[in-house]
Write an enzyme that holds these catalytic residues in place. Structure first.
Site, PDB file in Angstrom:
ATOM      1  N   CYS A 110      63.689  45.804 -21.511  1.00  0.00           N
ATOM      2  CA  CYS A 110      62.846  46.336 -20.440  1.00  0.00           C
ATOM      3  C   CYS A 110      61.547  45.552 -20.510  1.00  0.00           C
ATOM      4  O   CYS A 110      60.709  45.812 -21.370  1.00  0.00           O
ATOM      5  CB  CYS A 110      62.592  47.830 -20.625  1.00  0.00           C
ATOM      6  SG  CYS A 110      61.404  48.488 -19.444  1.00  0.00           S
ATOM      7  N   CYS A 113      58.290  47.849 -19.511  1.00  0.00           N
ATOM      8  CA  CYS A 113      57.833  48.942 -20.391  1.00  0.00           C
ATOM      9  C   CYS A 113      58.778  49.034 -21.584  1.00  0.00           C
ATOM     10  O   CYS A 113      58.802  48.110 -22.397  1.00  0.00           O
ATOM     11  CB  CYS A 113      57.654  50.262 -19.630  1.00  0.00           C
ATOM     12  SG  CYS A 113      58.957  50.766 -18.501  1.00  0.00           S
ATOM     13  N   SER A 114      59.563  50.106 -21.691  1.00  0.00           N
ATOM     14  CA  SER A 114      60.437  50.220 -22.862  1.00  0.00           C
ATOM     15  C   SER A 114      61.644  51.101 -22.541  1.00  0.00           C
ATOM     16  O   SER A 114      62.099  51.856 -23.384  1.00  0.00           O
ATOM     17  CB  SER A 114      59.667  50.801 -24.043  1.00  0.00           C
ATOM     18  OG  SER A 114      59.042  52.021 -23.659  1.00  0.00           O
ATOM     19  N   CYS A 115      62.166  51.008 -21.310  1.00  0.00           N
ATOM     20  CA  CYS A 115      63.292  51.847 -20.888  1.00  0.00           C
ATOM     21  C   CYS A 115      64.499  51.649 -21.814  1.00  0.00           C
ATOM     22  O   CYS A 115      64.826  50.511 -22.164  1.00  0.00           O
ATOM     23  CB  CYS A 115      63.681  51.508 -19.454  1.00  0.00           C
ATOM     24  SG  CYS A 115      62.343  51.834 -18.297  1.00  0.00           S
TER      25      CYS A 115
END
Lengths: 205, 227
Positions: A110, A113-115
């Site tokens: 991701c 962000c940090s999905c």
């Protein structure tokens, strides 16, 4: 066109600079104001430390390796199939399973962000959230893989999935040779977290 | 142009450092508290995931770059609590907060039962189709350029800069999903067809590692035009 007002207002700077003290201050404020019950915080931590983690995804992968009808259903509509196994919820509302083959290796990042598929893998490891992984996985996936000790054959293409929406991707790694006699429970113990992100391969014991 | 979080393809970040398998260990005691506070505060119902992402992205670049991961979460949480009127600046400054009056708290309370429901039910982003899908798998498409929110200057978008203006092909249709570019700014959900679009690495990078490598992004219909 309206301008984004948040650029001119950063109240977080009013909190103490030390991060531990910042968190403590916010926790005090929110619980004293009656907005959040302290036990609700412990419930969240307990869930992601002790109940939800990569062992969930490993069960899905092992079943896909041992049950051809399940594998076909998983690749067609993973959300429904993993929900039937009890794996659904926050950050896993829309799941797509992508299968590694000798021709194609899949890897998930991701960049924005940090999905990450929480119901299947839990909370992400630090490296997944790092600037280095987010920046480089899309541009030089093979070099990143080499930092995980993974070298792919020259004729295997890499497909990197950048999770830009609410769809969460689960990599189904290749079943290693020499595991034909193992049942799903034993196979699940071989499936690592990183293999389901695509930065690892599963190896026979 | 977009913001500091939009780092796909960037140079200079050094090696990735793998960690042990299994459930990740928290690096400090405040990390799980920060995670829990952020998740729980979402249960107050004052913002959605797109607003929360935008609050992190809207941190000043110097803060975004120096803050550890959960520091970004906490800073964005504090900013949203103030902008949504749940916490005052004075309360952030003195670190206390006034007990609710007889009318009860302004929102919530977020209870154990509430967080169990939030974790179990999630927040699905798919919606009934509001516009017909213009593309089918196999179609050639080009992403819009520059990557920018069309409704708010400097606003949230999920089209990364590295994929702006690139030509790819539709791999799959995910149905209609809430459009973050609207949802992050309280401009409605504006659900649109969402597609997984594959780009040849050579369409994105000056020196692709391999001629058959690809990058796939999930992109909303309004990010795309037919080629």
């Amino acid at each position: 066109m309206p301008h984004d007002h948040s650029d001119h207002d950063h109240p977080h700077a009013l909190l103490p600079p030390d991060p531990a003290l910042r968190v403590k201050a916010l926790e005090t404020i929110l619980t004293r104001k009656g907005l959040i019950e302290p036990a609700a915080l412990d419930e969240i931590i307990d869930t992601y430390q002790n109940r939800i983690g990569p062992q969930n995804g490993a069960q899905v992968v092992a079943r896909a390796w041992t049950d051809p009808a399940f594998r076909a259903d998983l690749l067609r509509d993973a959300t429904a199939v993993v929900a039937d196994m009890g794996f659904y919820g926050r950050q896993g509302e829309h799941i797509v399973a992508v299968e590694n083959t000798p021709e194609q290796h899949n890897m998930v990042v991701c960049t924005l962000c940090s999905c990450y598929p929480w119901p299947l893998l839990g909370i992400p490891p630090g490296w997944y959230k790092s600037d280095a992984y987010r920046a480089r996985a899309v541009r030089e996936p093979r070099r990143v893989l080499s930092e995980f000790g993974v070298e792919l054959p020259e004729d295997t293409a890499v497909r990197v999935w950048d999770s830009t929406a609410e769809v969460r991707y689960l990599v189904v790694p290749m079943r290693p040779a020499g595991t034909e006699a193992m049942d799903a429970a034993a196979l699940a113990r071989l499936v690592t977290r990183d293999s389901m992100i695509g930065t690892g391969l599963v190896t026979a014991p | 142009m977009t913001r500091v979080h939009d780092m796909g393809g960037r140079y200079g970040d050094g090696p990735v450092r793998p960690e042990p398998q299994g459930v990740p260990a928290f690096a400090a005691d405040w990390h799980p508290r920060a995670l829990a506070l952020t998740v729980a505060a979402g249960g107050l119902g004052k913002w959605n995931i797109d607003m929360a992402r935008h609050a992190r992205e809207a941190l000043a670049p110097r803060d975004y770059n120096r803050f550890a991961y959960y520091e970004k979460w906490i800073a964005a949480l504090a900013d949203m609590l103030v902008s949504e009127g749940l916490v005052s600046r004075a309360e952030l400054t003195d670190g206390q907060g006034a007990a609710p009056g007889p009318e009860g708290p302004a929102a919530g309370p977020v209870t154990v039962q509430k967080v169990r429901q939030m974790i179990a039910n999630g927040a699905p982003a798919d919606r009934a189709a509001s516009a017909p899908a213009r593309f089918v798998p196999g179609d050639r498409v080009r992403t819009r350029r520059p990557a920018a929110n069309l409704f708010v200057d400097g606003g949230h978008t999920r089209l990364p800069q590295y994929a702006a203006g690139a030509e790819g092909r539709v791999l799959r249709v995910h149905g209609s999903h809430v459009l973050p570019d609207r949802s992050a700014h309280k401009l409605g959900e504006g659900a649109e067809p969402l597609y997984a679009v594959a780009f040849a690495a050579s369409a994105l990078w000056a020196r692709p590692e391999h001629p058959r490598d690809e990058v796939v992004l999930d992109l909303w219909q309004s990010y795309l035009e037919a080629v």
